[in-house]
Design a protein around this motif. Structure first.
Motif, short mmCIF file in Angstrom:
data_model
loop_
_atom_site.label_atom_id
_atom_site.label_comp_id
_atom_site.label_asym_id
_atom_site.label_seq_id
_atom_site.Cartn_x
_atom_site.Cartn_y
_atom_site.Cartn_z
N PRO A 53 -77.39 -55.71 -62.71
CA PRO A 53 -78.40 -55.20 -63.86
C PRO A 53 -78.18 -53.70 -64.10
O PRO A 53 -78.07 -53.11 -62.90
CB PRO A 53 -79.64 -55.69 -63.48
CG PRO A 53 -79.57 -55.84 -61.95
CD PRO A 53 -78.30 -56.21 -61.66
N GLN A 54 -78.36 -53.18 -65.14
CA GLN A 54 -78.60 -52.00 -65.49
C GLN A 54 -80.08 -51.52 -65.52
O GLN A 54 -80.88 -52.30 -65.70
CB GLN A 54 -77.91 -51.70 -66.91
CG GLN A 54 -78.02 -50.24 -67.36
CD GLN A 54 -77.31 -49.75 -68.56
OE1 GLN A 54 -78.29 -49.99 -69.57
NE2 GLN A 54 -76.27 -49.63 -68.70
N PHE A 109 -82.59 -57.20 -66.16
CA PHE A 109 -81.23 -56.99 -66.77
C PHE A 109 -81.53 -56.11 -68.28
O PHE A 109 -81.92 -56.56 -69.06
CB PHE A 109 -80.43 -57.82 -66.91
CG PHE A 109 -79.87 -58.54 -65.80
CD1 PHE A 109 -78.50 -58.43 -65.47
CD2 PHE A 109 -80.55 -59.45 -65.01
CE1 PHE A 109 -77.77 -58.87 -64.18
CE2 PHE A 109 -79.92 -60.12 -63.67
CZ PHE A 109 -78.64 -59.61 -63.60
N ARG A 120 -80.65 -54.77 -71.75
CA ARG A 120 -79.79 -54.91 -72.72
C ARG A 120 -79.53 -53.70 -73.51
O ARG A 120 -78.65 -53.06 -73.88
CB ARG A 120 -80.13 -56.13 -73.66
CG ARG A 120 -79.96 -57.58 -72.89
CD ARG A 120 -78.63 -57.87 -73.09
NE ARG A 120 -78.43 -59.27 -72.39
CZ ARG A 120 -77.46 -59.60 -71.96
NH1 ARG A 120 -76.51 -58.95 -71.48
NH2 ARG A 120 -77.53 -60.78 -71.01
N THR A 121 -80.98 -53.46 -74.17
CA THR A 121 -80.99 -52.15 -75.14
C THR A 121 -82.35 -51.54 -75.04
O THR A 121 -83.16 -51.96 -74.51
CB THR A 121 -80.87 -52.50 -76.69
OG1 THR A 121 -82.11 -53.44 -76.76
CG2 THR A 121 -79.60 -53.24 -76.93
N TRP A 122 -82.30 -50.03 -75.34
CA TRP A 122 -83.53 -49.45 -75.19
C TRP A 122 -83.37 -48.21 -76.33
O TRP A 122 -82.42 -47.77 -76.74
CB TRP A 122 -83.53 -48.86 -73.66
CG TRP A 122 -82.31 -48.00 -73.48
CD1 TRP A 122 -81.49 -48.23 -72.71
CD2 TRP A 122 -82.45 -46.55 -73.46
NE1 TRP A 122 -80.73 -47.12 -72.49
CE2 TRP A 122 -81.20 -46.16 -72.84
CE3 TRP A 122 -83.40 -45.61 -73.90
CZ2 TRP A 122 -80.76 -44.78 -72.83
CZ3 TRP A 122 -82.79 -44.10 -73.78
CH2 TRP A 122 -81.55 -43.86 -73.22
N THR A 170 -85.43 -53.74 -73.89
CA THR A 170 -85.26 -55.30 -74.05
C THR A 170 -84.33 -55.77 -73.01
O THR A 170 -83.55 -54.97 -72.46
CB THR A 170 -84.51 -55.67 -75.42
OG1 THR A 170 -83.21 -55.08 -75.54
CG2 THR A 170 -85.27 -55.08 -76.46
N GLY A 171 -84.61 -56.91 -72.50
CA GLY A 171 -83.52 -57.39 -71.50
C GLY A 171 -83.96 -58.85 -70.82
O GLY A 171 -85.05 -59.31 -71.85
N HIS A 172 -83.88 -59.20 -69.60
CA HIS A 172 -84.35 -60.26 -69.26
C HIS A 172 -84.55 -60.19 -67.67
O HIS A 172 -83.77 -59.35 -67.07
CB HIS A 172 -83.44 -61.62 -69.57
CG HIS A 172 -82.07 -61.51 -69.00
ND1 HIS A 172 -81.10 -60.79 -69.26
CD2 HIS A 172 -81.81 -61.96 -67.77
CE1 HIS A 172 -79.89 -60.89 -68.73
NE2 HIS A 172 -80.44 -61.57 -67.60
N TYR A 208 -76.99 -64.03 -65.40
CA TYR A 208 -77.66 -64.46 -66.65
C TYR A 208 -77.64 -65.98 -66.73
O TYR A 208 -76.58 -66.55 -66.87
CB TYR A 208 -77.14 -63.67 -68.03
CG TYR A 208 -77.76 -64.20 -69.50
CD1 TYR A 208 -78.99 -63.90 -69.44
CD2 TYR A 208 -77.17 -64.91 -70.26
CE1 TYR A 208 -79.72 -64.37 -70.43
CE2 TYR A 208 -77.47 -65.32 -71.28
CZ TYR A 208 -79.07 -65.25 -71.47
OH TYR A 208 -79.63 -65.73 -72.56
N HIS A 266 -86.69 -63.46 -70.96
CA HIS A 266 -86.59 -62.45 -71.89
C HIS A 266 -87.70 -61.68 -72.08
O HIS A 266 -88.74 -62.41 -72.46
CB HIS A 266 -85.88 -62.85 -73.33
CG HIS A 266 -84.48 -63.35 -73.05
ND1 HIS A 266 -83.39 -62.70 -73.17
CD2 HIS A 266 -83.94 -64.56 -72.80
CE1 HIS A 266 -82.30 -63.60 -72.94
NE2 HIS A 266 -82.81 -64.67 -72.70
#
Length: 184
Positions: free
Chosen positions: A113-114, A135, A137-139, A151-153, A162, A168
């Motif tokens: 994960p980031q 994890f 996804r975008t920010w 956003t992420g999960h 994943y 999510h």
């Protein structure tokens, strides 16, 4: 016996100093922090085969003082972005980086994960605002409210990857108060 010990000590001293010739430092990027006297240097110390450590070096260009922020040696620092909103008195650095080996493989890689990490402009404050299992996804940052929306999960079943069943979420975090506002 003395010449033999002297010969062994000489060989050991040559071999130990020979190991250092492969170590070197890479200064990857210098970034000005607008509105401050600081510059960030992205630094990697390399040995013979791999990075020994990675860090960000905050350099005060007025005094010459520096502050080091360490990261795991196999971390990926994806992005460093300054968020400066004068009307809200916010001046922070947002770091997007892979810093956790969640799948317990040999090292941190692209499947891990980031995280989102917020740093003060002098490097004295460091807060990871996303959990290790989240994890990203975008920010983006809203310039009117000073909130970062991520956003992420979550890795719900702790398998380090994943899955369709992972939860999510959208996280809203206030950069001025440095607290979580909401999870959607």
């Amino acid at each position: 016996m003395k010449p033999f010990i002297l010969a062994i000590l000489t060989v050991l001293s040559f071999s130990s100093s020979a190991q250092d010739k492969y170590n070197y430092v890479l200064y990857n990027k210098l970034t000005e922090i607008k509105g401050t006297e600081y510059v960030i240097a992205s630094v990697e110390n390399w040995g013979k085969m791999s990075a020994n450590n990675k860090y960000l070096l905050f350099i005060n260009t007025r005094t010459g003082e520096s502050k080091q922020i360490d990261f795991p040696k196999d971390a990926f620092i994806q992005k460093i972005e300054q968020v400066k909103i004068d009307s809200l008195n916010i001046n922070k650095l947002i770091i997007a980086a892979n810093t956790v080996n969640l799948d317990r493989s040999k090292s941190i890689d692209w499947s891990d994960p980031q995280q989102i990490i917020v740093l003060s402009t002098d490097g004295k404050e460091k807060i990871q605002i996303t959990e290790d299992k989240f994890f990203v996804r975008t920010w983006t940052v809203n310039p009117y409210t000073g909130a970062i929306v991520i956003t992420g999960h979550y890795d719900s079943n702790d398998n380090g990857k994943y899955d369709k069943t992972d939860k999510h979420e959208i996280l809203i975090y206030d950069l001025k108060a440095m607290k979580l506002i909401s999870k959607i």
